[in-house]
Design a protein around this motif. Sequence first.
Motif, PDB file in Angstrom:
ATOM      1  N   ALA A  16     -29.863   6.379  83.348  1.00 41.87           N
ATOM      2  CA  ALA A  16     -29.014   5.620  84.276  1.00 41.87           C
ATOM      3  C   ALA A  16     -29.679   4.291  84.629  1.00 41.87           C
ATOM      4  O   ALA A  16     -29.023   3.250  84.655  1.00 41.87           O
ATOM      5  CB  ALA A  16     -28.739   6.435  85.533  1.00 41.87           C
ATOM      6  N   PHE A  20     -27.946   0.657  83.923  1.00 43.56           N
ATOM      7  CA  PHE A  20     -27.698  -0.328  84.975  1.00 43.56           C
ATOM      8  C   PHE A  20     -28.467  -1.616  84.711  1.00 43.56           C
ATOM      9  O   PHE A  20     -27.962  -2.701  84.992  1.00 43.56           O
ATOM     10  CB  PHE A  20     -28.044   0.236  86.348  1.00 43.56           C
ATOM     11  CG  PHE A  20     -27.100   1.309  86.800  1.00 43.56           C
ATOM     12  CD1 PHE A  20     -25.733   1.099  86.824  1.00 43.56           C
ATOM     13  CD2 PHE A  20     -27.574   2.549  87.178  1.00 43.56           C
ATOM     14  CE1 PHE A  20     -24.858   2.086  87.228  1.00 43.56           C
ATOM     15  CE2 PHE A  20     -26.709   3.553  87.587  1.00 43.56           C
ATOM     16  CZ  PHE A  20     -25.351   3.317  87.608  1.00 43.56           C
ATOM     17  N   ALA A  38     -29.085   3.665  90.443  1.00 38.42           N
ATOM     18  CA  ALA A  38     -29.097   4.739  89.450  1.00 38.42           C
ATOM     19  C   ALA A  38     -29.188   6.103  90.132  1.00 38.42           C
ATOM     20  O   ALA A  38     -28.559   7.068  89.691  1.00 38.42           O
ATOM     21  CB  ALA A  38     -30.254   4.538  88.480  1.00 38.42           C
ATOM     22  N   SER A  41     -25.872   7.239  91.084  1.00 44.58           N
ATOM     23  CA  SER A  41     -24.901   7.403  90.005  1.00 44.58           C
ATOM     24  C   SER A  41     -24.438   8.848  89.891  1.00 44.58           C
ATOM     25  O   SER A  41     -25.119   9.780  90.302  1.00 44.58           O
ATOM     26  CB  SER A  41     -25.492   6.932  88.674  1.00 44.58           C
ATOM     27  OG  SER A  41     -26.553   7.766  88.266  1.00 44.58           O
ATOM     28  N   HIS A  42     -23.259   8.994  89.334  1.00 44.59           N
ATOM     29  CA  HIS A  42     -22.671  10.315  89.130  1.00 44.59           C
ATOM     30  C   HIS A  42     -23.321  10.895  87.880  1.00 44.59           C
ATOM     31  O   HIS A  42     -23.018  10.477  86.779  1.00 44.59           O
ATOM     32  CB  HIS A  42     -21.159  10.171  88.951  1.00 44.59           C
ATOM     33  CG  HIS A  42     -20.450  11.478  88.861  1.00 44.59           C
ATOM     34  ND1 HIS A  42     -20.265  12.295  89.954  1.00 44.59           N
ATOM     35  CD2 HIS A  42     -19.895  12.116  87.817  1.00 44.59           C
ATOM     36  CE1 HIS A  42     -19.604  13.365  89.584  1.00 44.59           C
ATOM     37  NE2 HIS A  42     -19.370  13.284  88.296  1.00 44.59           N
ATOM     38  N   ARG A  43     -24.237  11.844  88.060  1.00 47.67           N
ATOM     39  CA  ARG A  43     -24.943  12.441  86.923  1.00 47.67           C
ATOM     40  C   ARG A  43     -24.480  13.886  86.784  1.00 47.67           C
ATOM     41  O   ARG A  43     -25.054  14.797  87.346  1.00 47.67           O
ATOM     42  CB  ARG A  43     -26.452  12.330  87.124  1.00 47.67           C
ATOM     43  CG  ARG A  43     -26.908  10.879  87.084  1.00 47.67           C
ATOM     44  CD  ARG A  43     -28.390  10.730  87.243  1.00 47.67           C
ATOM     45  NE  ARG A  43     -28.773  11.032  88.614  1.00 47.67           N
ATOM     46  CZ  ARG A  43     -29.824  11.768  88.946  1.00 47.67           C
ATOM     47  NH1 ARG A  43     -30.587  12.287  88.041  1.00 47.67           N
ATOM     48  NH2 ARG A  43     -30.103  11.983  90.216  1.00 47.67           N
ATOM     49  N   PHE A  84     -19.049   6.297  93.929  1.00 44.47           N
ATOM     50  CA  PHE A  84     -20.338   6.293  93.271  1.00 44.47           C
ATOM     51  C   PHE A  84     -20.201   5.689  91.890  1.00 44.47           C
ATOM     52  O   PHE A  84     -19.105   5.497  91.379  1.00 44.47           O
ATOM     53  CB  PHE A  84     -20.988   7.677  93.206  1.00 44.47           C
ATOM     54  CG  PHE A  84     -20.049   8.816  92.933  1.00 44.47           C
ATOM     55  CD1 PHE A  84     -19.757   9.725  93.936  1.00 44.47           C
ATOM     56  CD2 PHE A  84     -19.471   8.989  91.704  1.00 44.47           C
ATOM     57  CE1 PHE A  84     -18.899  10.790  93.694  1.00 44.47           C
ATOM     58  CE2 PHE A  84     -18.623  10.050  91.446  1.00 44.47           C
ATOM     59  CZ  PHE A  84     -18.336  10.958  92.456  1.00 44.47           C
ATOM     60  N   LEU A  85     -21.319   5.379  91.302  1.00 43.10           N
ATOM     61  CA  LEU A  85     -21.365   4.761  89.983  1.00 43.10           C
ATOM     62  C   LEU A  85     -21.460   5.840  88.909  1.00 43.10           C
ATOM     63  O   LEU A  85     -22.047   6.882  89.128  1.00 43.10           O
ATOM     64  CB  LEU A  85     -22.590   3.848  89.892  1.00 43.10           C
ATOM     65  CG  LEU A  85     -22.640   2.755  90.937  1.00 43.10           C
ATOM     66  CD1 LEU A  85     -24.017   2.112  90.959  1.00 43.10           C
ATOM     67  CD2 LEU A  85     -21.583   1.717  90.646  1.00 43.10           C
ATOM     68  N   TRP A  86     -20.893   5.546  87.775  1.00 47.73           N
ATOM     69  CA  TRP A  86     -20.920   6.471  86.654  1.00 47.73           C
ATOM     70  C   TRP A  86     -21.584   5.750  85.480  1.00 47.73           C
ATOM     71  O   TRP A  86     -21.359   4.560  85.282  1.00 47.73           O
ATOM     72  CB  TRP A  86     -19.507   6.848  86.235  1.00 47.73           C
ATOM     73  CG  TRP A  86     -18.643   7.470  87.292  1.00 47.73           C
ATOM     74  CD1 TRP A  86     -18.248   6.918  88.477  1.00 47.73           C
ATOM     75  CD2 TRP A  86     -18.045   8.752  87.240  1.00 47.73           C
ATOM     76  NE1 TRP A  86     -17.449   7.777  89.157  1.00 47.73           N
ATOM     77  CE2 TRP A  86     -17.293   8.920  88.415  1.00 47.73           C
ATOM     78  CE3 TRP A  86     -18.058   9.772  86.311  1.00 47.73           C
ATOM     79  CZ2 TRP A  86     -16.571  10.069  88.688  1.00 47.73           C
ATOM     80  CZ3 TRP A  86     -17.330  10.916  86.579  1.00 47.73           C
ATOM     81  CH2 TRP A  86     -16.600  11.059  87.765  1.00 47.73           C
ATOM     82  N   ALA A  87     -22.361   6.466  84.714  1.00 43.79           N
ATOM     83  CA  ALA A  87     -22.977   5.919  83.507  1.00 43.79           C
ATOM     84  C   ALA A  87     -22.781   6.939  82.394  1.00 43.79           C
ATOM     85  O   ALA A  87     -22.878   8.143  82.623  1.00 43.79           O
ATOM     86  CB  ALA A  87     -24.457   5.645  83.727  1.00 43.79           C
ATOM     87  N   VAL A 110     -21.232   1.624  82.093  1.00 39.86           N
ATOM     88  CA  VAL A 110     -21.238   1.941  83.512  1.00 39.86           C
ATOM     89  C   VAL A 110     -19.828   1.671  84.034  1.00 39.86           C
ATOM     90  O   VAL A 110     -19.208   0.684  83.664  1.00 39.86           O
ATOM     91  CB  VAL A 110     -22.259   1.053  84.265  1.00 39.86           C
ATOM     92  CG1 VAL A 110     -22.186   1.276  85.761  1.00 39.86           C
ATOM     93  CG2 VAL A 110     -23.670   1.291  83.746  1.00 39.86           C
ATOM     94  N   GLU A 113     -18.273   0.646  89.437  1.00 41.89           N
ATOM     95  CA  GLU A 113     -19.027  -0.341  90.213  1.00 41.89           C
ATOM     96  C   GLU A 113     -18.144  -1.119  91.186  1.00 41.89           C
ATOM     97  O   GLU A 113     -18.578  -1.443  92.296  1.00 41.89           O
ATOM     98  CB  GLU A 113     -19.810  -1.304  89.298  1.00 41.89           C
ATOM     99  CG  GLU A 113     -18.982  -2.256  88.474  1.00 41.89           C
ATOM    100  CD  GLU A 113     -18.457  -1.683  87.163  1.00 41.89           C
ATOM    101  OE1 GLU A 113     -17.899  -2.480  86.390  1.00 41.89           O
ATOM    102  OE2 GLU A 113     -18.574  -0.481  86.908  1.00 41.89           O
TER     103      GLU A 113
END
Length: 129
Positions: A16, A20, A38, A41-43, A84-87, A110, A113
């Motif tokens: 992540a 980013f 990071a 982020s959605h993990r 939230f952020l996704w990667a 990503v 955002e």
Amino acid sequence: DDAPRPRTNTVTLDTAIKAFTRHPIFAALREHAIEELAAMSHRREYLVGAPDPSSPSRGAKAQAVVPPGTALLSEGESAGSQNFLWAIEQGSVKVEESGEELGDLGKDSVFGEASACGIFDVQPATIRL
């Protein structure tokens, strides 16, 4: 197209951070800020179809088995519900706006955002597996 799509796996924290770091919207941020993003982020590992017992979750917060076409984010949804952020480490997702497919996002992409950073109050697009 009913063909199975590649699965989208969980993203490790290191991956992540790398994703980013490469993303233009975060280019001006210092390393510490990128690490914090990071961490937010959605993990999560999403498996399209049946689970593969030979695939370890590699640090996933959770694992979900979903049918092809499952929406991860839905256009018009309140951004606060998914802020939230996704990667993407592996696999791909489809991006749709107003029911029209705009394209795919794949490895090292990503998304989320715009909502996570407060640019939009609602999700601007639908993201599907």
